[in-house]
Scaffold this active site. Sequence first.
Site, short mmCIF file in Angstrom:
data_model
loop_
_atom_site.label_atom_id
_atom_site.label_comp_id
_atom_site.label_asym_id
_atom_site.label_seq_id
_atom_site.Cartn_x
_atom_site.Cartn_y
_atom_site.Cartn_z
N GLU A 126 -3.15 -48.36 -48.15
CA GLU A 126 -3.44 -48.63 -46.68
C GLU A 126 -4.72 -48.08 -46.58
O GLU A 126 -5.01 -46.90 -46.99
CB GLU A 126 -2.55 -48.11 -45.68
N ASP A 127 -5.57 -48.67 -46.04
CA ASP A 127 -7.06 -47.92 -45.55
C ASP A 127 -6.94 -47.02 -44.57
O ASP A 127 -7.59 -45.78 -44.72
CB ASP A 127 -8.10 -49.23 -45.20
N ASP A 169 -3.59 -45.41 -38.05
CA ASP A 169 -3.70 -44.81 -36.75
C ASP A 169 -2.47 -44.75 -35.87
O ASP A 169 -2.04 -43.71 -35.94
CB ASP A 169 -4.76 -46.09 -36.15
N PHE A 225 -13.74 -44.90 -33.92
CA PHE A 225 -13.57 -46.20 -34.44
C PHE A 225 -14.47 -45.95 -35.84
O PHE A 225 -15.77 -45.95 -35.68
CB PHE A 225 -13.99 -47.21 -33.73
N ARG A 273 -17.93 -53.96 -43.81
CA ARG A 273 -16.78 -53.48 -44.81
C ARG A 273 -17.69 -53.24 -46.15
O ARG A 273 -16.96 -52.28 -46.98
CB ARG A 273 -15.93 -54.91 -45.22
#
Length: 177
Positions: free
Chosen positions: A95-96, A99, A148, A161
């Site tokens: 997973e990147d 959160d 963010f 990206r």
Amino acid sequence: MKELSEVISPGEISAAVRRLGAEINRDYAGRGILAVCVLNGSFIFFSDLIRELTTPVEADFLKVRSYASTKSSGDVEVDCWLKTDIKGKDVLIVEDIVDTGLTLSVIIQRLKADNPKTLKVCALLDKRAGRKAEINPDYTGFLVDDHFLVGYGLDLDGHYRNLRGVCKVRPPGLKFP
Ligand code: IMP
């Protein structure tokens, strides 16, 4: 126009990916891994990470959506699911960023129902302050503050990206540019 400030450099990312690869190689020595890429955000991290792995690797992909506004709602929509039968396999979710953890908890719940032998999580970024579900990645690249972030696969409105580093967006907001 948004201003970007780099919080993790490309060199720091490469070093972390090598470290994570070494940890995974050590823990899975002599075993194969089914590495699961959580699209879209993980595609760059995933492709770098699996090239660090020396154990036999099978790769598969799933795509979910949950990030409608600034926070994950937990209403995870599955766009595309794995094609591989994971029963009895050592599965590693890649997973990147974690959160709230709500997305991963839904993915984990669904994968567990298919009886993998083991199920672990490798996350490049862990935004622990935002956590709502009890998710603790087994392998973590960086703990990050509650900003963010974009770059190295993470997007704002489909953009950024392709940045080589991870950047904070200023002013915060979920629209490009
Ligand atoms: P969670 O369900 O809140 O843990 O959110 C997980 C997903 O939300 C990640 O896989 C990302 O796609 C997205 N996400 C969370 N934080 C960020 C961020 O800072 N930038 C870009 N995407 C994010």
